[in-house]
Scaffold this active site. Structure first.
Site, short mmCIF file in Angstrom:
data_model
loop_
_atom_site.label_atom_id
_atom_site.label_comp_id
_atom_site.label_asym_id
_atom_site.label_seq_id
_atom_site.Cartn_x
_atom_site.Cartn_y
_atom_site.Cartn_z
N HIS A 1 4.15 2.52 -0.07
CA HIS A 1 3.23 3.40 0.67
C HIS A 1 3.49 3.30 2.16
O HIS A 1 3.82 2.23 2.67
CB HIS A 1 1.77 3.06 0.37
CG HIS A 1 1.39 1.63 0.61
ND1 HIS A 1 1.69 0.63 -0.30
CD2 HIS A 1 0.76 1.01 1.63
CE1 HIS A 1 1.25 -0.53 0.17
NE2 HIS A 1 0.69 -0.33 1.35
N CYS B 1 -1.08 -0.77 -11.86
CA CYS B 1 -0.95 -0.47 -10.43
C CYS B 1 -2.10 0.42 -9.95
O CYS B 1 -2.31 1.52 -10.49
CB CYS B 1 0.40 0.21 -10.18
SG CYS B 1 0.58 0.88 -8.53
P1 5GP Z 1 -0.68 -2.96 2.42
O1 5GP Z 1 -1.27 -4.21 2.98
O2 5GP Z 1 -0.19 -3.17 0.99
O3 5GP Z 1 0.34 -2.33 3.30
O4 5GP Z 1 -1.85 -1.92 2.40
C1 5GP Z 1 -2.61 -1.59 1.28
C2 5GP Z 1 -3.70 -0.66 1.76
O5 5GP Z 1 -4.31 -0.08 0.62
C3 5GP Z 1 -4.82 -1.36 2.53
O6 5GP Z 1 -4.92 -0.79 3.84
C4 5GP Z 1 -6.07 -1.13 1.69
O7 5GP Z 1 -7.23 -0.88 2.46
C5 5GP Z 1 -5.68 0.06 0.84
N1 5GP Z 1 -6.31 0.09 -0.46
C6 5GP Z 1 -6.35 -0.94 -1.36
N2 5GP Z 1 -7.01 -0.57 -2.47
C7 5GP Z 1 -7.38 0.73 -2.29
C8 5GP Z 1 -8.10 1.67 -3.10
O8 5GP Z 1 -8.51 1.40 -4.22
N3 5GP Z 1 -8.30 2.90 -2.55
C9 5GP Z 1 -7.84 3.24 -1.32
N4 5GP Z 1 -8.09 4.49 -0.90
N5 5GP Z 1 -7.16 2.38 -0.54
C10 5GP Z 1 -6.94 1.14 -1.01
ZN ZN Z 2 2.30 2.32 -8.93
#
Ligand code: 5GP
Ligand code: ZN
Length: 118
Positions: free
Chosen positions: A105, A6
């Site tokens: 998140h 993860c």
């Molecule tokens: P979801 O679409 O799952 O709600 O959002 C995941 C978020 O995680 C996205 O806005 C993406 O830009 C962010 N994200 C993905 N990988 C990374 C990472 O390695 N570092 C950071 N800081 N943000 C990440």
């Molecule tokens: Zn996790």
């Protein structure tokens, strides 16, 4: 996705670098790598829960603490005060909910508009 693979667990462990916003024993917050808004950070439990779909009664206190932190951290990171300012709190859950990273998140977004998205 398991805890071992993860990316957010790796961020909590410091194995993947991030721009930290907040940390305590149970909670971590860091700037989103692809911000939609002038302020855009992610607020997560250190405990690996894949999504809101895995949240049970035993997580009530943790979820309460996460949500109660959001307004304080939003102001700390530069969101203007309510009601002229404010912020968006978003939690995508599952494929149809638009979730890409399988570790619970909350997105906290704010700052002057227009934003890239949302
Ligand atoms: P979801 O679409 O799952 O709600 O959002 C995941 C978020 O995680 C996205 O806005 C993406 O830009 C962010 N994200 C993905 N990988 C990374 C990472 O390695 N570092 C950071 N800081 N943000 C990440
Ligand atoms: Zn996790």
């Amino acid at each position: 996705m398991s805890e071992a693979s993860c990316i957010f667990c790796k961020i909590v462990a410091g194995k993947i670098p991030s721009r930290k916003v907040y940390e305590d024993e149970d909670i971590f917050a860091f700037h989103d790598i692809h911000p939609w808004a002038p302020v855009h950070f992610l607020l997560i439990p250190k405990l690996h829960l894949a999504s809101m779909a895995q949240v049970g009664a035993e997580h009530q206190a943790l979820l309460g603490r996460l949500l109660a932190l959001a307004p304080r951290l939003a102001l700390q990171e530069g969101c203007r005060p309510y009601p002229q300012g404010g912020f968006r709190l978003l939690c995508n859950t599952g494929a149809e909910g638009g979730q890409e990273v399988q570790h619970l998140h909350f997105h906290v977004m704010g700052g002057p508009r227009p934003w890239l998205k949302g």
